[in-house]
Write an enzyme that holds these catalytic residues in place. Structure first.
Site, PDB file in Angstrom:
ATOM      1  N   GLU A 128       0.858  -1.207  -0.122  1.00  0.00           N
ATOM      2  CA  GLU A 128      -0.166   0.045   0.054  1.00  0.00           C
ATOM      3  C   GLU A 128       0.763   1.376  -0.019  1.00  0.00           C
ATOM      4  O   GLU A 128       0.534   2.068   0.683  1.00  0.00           O
ATOM      5  CB  GLU A 128      -1.002   0.140   1.402  1.00  0.00           C
ATOM      6  N   ASN A 171       2.157  -5.213  -3.196  1.00  0.00           N
ATOM      7  CA  ASN A 171       0.688  -5.517  -2.843  1.00  0.00           C
ATOM      8  C   ASN A 171      -0.153  -4.334  -2.594  1.00  0.00           C
ATOM      9  O   ASN A 171       0.475  -3.491  -1.906  1.00  0.00           O
ATOM     10  CB  ASN A 171       0.528  -6.457  -1.488  1.00  0.00           C
ATOM     11  N   HIS A 208     -10.547  -6.049  -2.143  1.00  0.00           N
ATOM     12  CA  HIS A 208     -11.730  -5.715  -1.100  1.00  0.00           C
ATOM     13  C   HIS A 208     -12.789  -4.933  -1.881  1.00  0.00           C
ATOM     14  O   HIS A 208     -12.842  -4.014  -2.231  1.00  0.00           O
ATOM     15  CB  HIS A 208     -11.372  -4.903  -0.145  1.00  0.00           C
ATOM     16  N   GLU A 236      -6.289 -10.623  -1.021  1.00  0.00           N
ATOM     17  CA  GLU A 236      -7.116 -10.447   0.098  1.00  0.00           C
ATOM     18  C   GLU A 236      -8.802 -10.430  -0.205  1.00  0.00           C
ATOM     19  O   GLU A 236      -9.419  -9.464   0.271  1.00  0.00           O
ATOM     20  CB  GLU A 236      -6.767  -9.057   0.787  1.00  0.00           C
ATOM     21  N   ASP A 238     -12.487 -10.167  -0.527  1.00  0.00           N
ATOM     22  CA  ASP A 238     -13.833 -10.293   0.157  1.00  0.00           C
ATOM     23  C   ASP A 238     -14.783  -9.410  -0.676  1.00  0.00           C
ATOM     24  O   ASP A 238     -14.265  -8.525  -1.283  1.00  0.00           O
ATOM     25  CB  ASP A 238     -13.790  -9.907   1.581  1.00  0.00           C
TER      26      ASP A 238
HETATM   27  O1  G3I Z   1      -4.367  -7.767  18.943  1.00  0.00           O
HETATM   28  C1  G3I Z   1      -5.096  -6.494  19.590  1.00  0.00           C
HETATM   29  C2  G3I Z   1      -5.550  -6.810  20.961  1.00  0.00           C
HETATM   30  O2  G3I Z   1      -4.547  -6.993  21.741  1.00  0.00           O
HETATM   31  C3  G3I Z   1      -6.334  -5.372  21.318  1.00  0.00           C
HETATM   32  O3  G3I Z   1      -6.823  -5.722  22.591  1.00  0.00           O
HETATM   33  C4  G3I Z   1      -7.366  -5.023  20.251  1.00  0.00           C
HETATM   34  C5  G3I Z   1      -7.973  -3.700  20.601  1.00  0.00           C
HETATM   35  O4  G3I Z   1      -8.243  -3.026  19.481  1.00  0.00           O
HETATM   36  O5  G3I Z   1      -6.721  -4.821  18.975  1.00  0.00           O
HETATM   37  C6  G3I Z   1      -5.988  -6.132  18.466  1.00  0.00           C
HETATM   38  O6  G3I Z   1      -5.583  -5.848  17.326  1.00  0.00           O
HETATM   39  C7  G3I Z   1      -6.318  -5.484  16.165  1.00  0.00           C
HETATM   40  C8  G3I Z   1      -5.885  -6.619  15.153  1.00  0.00           C
HETATM   41  O7  G3I Z   1      -6.406  -6.447  13.877  1.00  0.00           O
HETATM   42  C9  G3I Z   1      -5.938  -8.214  15.587  1.00  0.00           C
HETATM   43  O8  G3I Z   1      -7.160  -8.382  15.757  1.00  0.00           O
HETATM   44  C10 G3I Z   1      -6.230  -4.259  15.771  1.00  0.00           C
HETATM   45  O9  G3I Z   1      -6.872  -3.531  16.673  1.00  0.00           O
HETATM   46  C11 G3I Z   1      -6.809  -4.078  14.276  1.00  0.00           C
HETATM   47  O10 G3I Z   1      -6.616  -2.791  13.844  1.00  0.00           O
HETATM   48  C12 G3I Z   1      -6.262  -5.150  13.255  1.00  0.00           C
HETATM   49  O11 G3I Z   1      -7.055  -5.099  12.267  1.00  0.00           O
HETATM   50  C13 G3I Z   1      -6.344  -5.661  10.990  1.00  0.00           C
HETATM   51  C14 G3I Z   1      -6.220  -4.461  10.116  1.00  0.00           C
HETATM   52  O12 G3I Z   1      -5.592  -5.129   8.838  1.00  0.00           O
HETATM   53  C15 G3I Z   1      -5.362  -3.453  10.530  1.00  0.00           C
HETATM   54  O13 G3I Z   1      -4.818  -2.561   9.638  1.00  0.00           O
HETATM   55  C16 G3I Z   1      -7.468  -6.716  10.360  1.00  0.00           C
HETATM   56  O14 G3I Z   1      -7.621  -7.698  11.449  1.00  0.00           O
HETATM   57  C17 G3I Z   1      -6.681  -7.081   9.188  1.00  0.00           C
HETATM   58  O15 G3I Z   1      -7.600  -7.960   8.623  1.00  0.00           O
HETATM   59  C18 G3I Z   1      -6.106  -6.166   8.330  1.00  0.00           C
HETATM   60  O16 G3I Z   1      -5.625  -6.602   7.120  1.00  0.00           O
HETATM   61  C19 G3I Z   1      -5.331  -5.431   6.055  1.00  0.00           C
HETATM   62  C20 G3I Z   1      -4.242  -6.037   5.571  1.00  0.00           C
HETATM   63  O17 G3I Z   1      -3.270  -6.501   6.257  1.00  0.00           O
HETATM   64  C21 G3I Z   1      -3.707  -5.097   4.543  1.00  0.00           C
HETATM   65  N1  G3I Z   1      -4.992  -4.499   3.454  1.00  0.00           N
HETATM   66  C22 G3I Z   1      -6.114  -4.214   3.787  1.00  0.00           C
HETATM   67  C23 G3I Z   1      -6.611  -5.174   5.109  1.00  0.00           C
HETATM   68  C24 G3I Z   1      -7.677  -4.681   5.834  1.00  0.00           C
HETATM   69  O18 G3I Z   1      -7.739  -3.603   6.393  1.00  0.00           O
END
Ligand code: G3I
Length: 303
Positions: A128, A171, A208, A236, A238
């Site tokens: 990105e 990517n 996405h 990715e 969906d």
């Molecule tokens: O693990 C912590 C936890 O300890 C904490 O209590 C909680 C509270 O917010 O957060 C948890 O972390 C979260 C993490 O996912 C694991 O669940 C983050 O807040 C959350 O922001 C994070 O979101 C991820 C996101 O990327 C972040 O940018 C999504 O799971 C993940 O699917 C998403 O994936 C991205 C790709 O990497 C790149 N392309 C876009 C895609 C969708 O956003």
């Protein structure tokens, strides 16, 4: 074949999913994972905030659990991701000296790739880096702002040295529509890298999508990139509400491009999705196959 992975393998492709290490203890989840998928991408576990939360202190435990599971079940692994402006620990974002950031970036890439050396099919080396909208230029980030346009090339050269056996991908999202400025910006970068011998092997299209699925030009975009001499992957996928037609159109676009080597959906059940409110995946919260599942399986068979 009766599963997504086995059907994709019939044309030499893989069918993968994002995996969260915290869900590997969920029996419903792992049963679907190991039955249907022959590739995985750690959803968050290989990102910088997890792997190097403070300078020089590395944590590969969560990613190791996913890679071990994948190895035990014959699944390829896509490494995601080494250099990204998001999920970047504060200490990196606060650096102000270019030489320091350059050595930090190279050390991060080299240490993480060396840890997983020989076990990763393809790495999203840079994720990105291009701006949304009409500029066709890189987005603002600590890497861009301190190191300039050359940071992407520097990252790819570092990555090639660290693990020559892994394919190196760029990517991004919203690069599926051929005429968009963002798509054109990435295309020019890949063309330039190929012309100058900068090591790049693949381009990942996150995909996405909204309910309508891919833009009409999606297959054209994939084949135009492939014609530059790189592999293409849908990384990715969906789709809001998971319409069967939208999923089938996406899979067909990949099937129709010889260098489209695989497709990854961004999660297993709707309840596992980062967009769970939109029910965008192939399995419902109970783990049942949705109508889009059958559409994907058929499209993988070329029908
Ligand atoms: O693990 C912590 C936890 O300890 C904490 O209590 C909680 C509270 O917010 O957060 C948890 O972390 C979260 C993490 O996912 C694991 O669940 C983050 O807040 C959350 O922001 C994070 O979101 C991820 C996101 O990327 C972040 O940018 C999504 O799971 C993940 O699917 C998403 O994936 C991205 C790709 O990497 C790149 N392309 C876009 C895609 C969708 O956003």
């Amino acid at each position: 074949a009766g599963t997504l992975g086995a059907q994709a393998a019939q044309s030499g492709r893989y069918f993968g999913t994002a995996v969260a290490s915290g869900r590997l203890g969920d029996d419903t989840y792992t049963a679907i994972l190991d039955r249907e998928f022959n590739a995985v991408t750690p959803e968050n576990e290989m990102k910088w905030d997890t792997t190097e939360p403070s300078r020089g202190s590395f944590n590969f435990g969560p990613a190791d659990r996913i890679v071990s599971h994948a190895t035990a079940h014959g699944q390829r692994v896509r490494g995601h991701t080494l250099v990204w402006h998001s999920q970047l620990p504060g200490w990196v974002g606060s650096l102000t000296d270019a030489n320091t950031l350059r050595s930090v970036m190279r050390h991060h890439i080299t240490t993480e790739m060396t840890h997983f050396k020989g076990r990763i099919y393809a790495w999203d080396v840079v994720n990105e880096a291009f701006a949304d909208g009409g500029s066709g230029q890189h987005r603002s980030s600590v890497f861009q702002n301190l190191l300039g346009d050359g940071f992407i090339e520097d990252a790819f050269r570092t990555a090639r040295s660290a693990d020559p056996s892994a394919k190196l991908c760029y990517n991004d999202y919203s690069i599926e529509n051929w005429s968009d400025a963002k798509t054109q910006g990435v295309y020019r970068m890949v063309r330039d890298f190929k012309a100058r011998g900068v090591p790049i092997d693949c381009v990942g299209f996150q995909s996405h999508f909204g309910t309508g699925g891919p833009p009409a030009s999606f297959q054209t975009t994939l084949s135009n990139f492939a014609a530059l001499g790189v592999d293409i992957q849908i990384t990715e996928l969906d789709i809001a509400q998971a319409p069967s037609t939208a999923y089938a159109n996406t899979v067909r676009a990949c099937m129709n491009v010889a260098r489209c080597t695989g497709i990854t959906v961004w999660g297993i059940r709707d309840s596992d999705s980062w967009r769970s409110g939109e029910n965008p995946l192939l399995f419902d919260a109970a783990g049942n196959k949705k109508p889009a599942y059958q559409a994907v399986l058929s499209a993988l068979g070329g029908t």
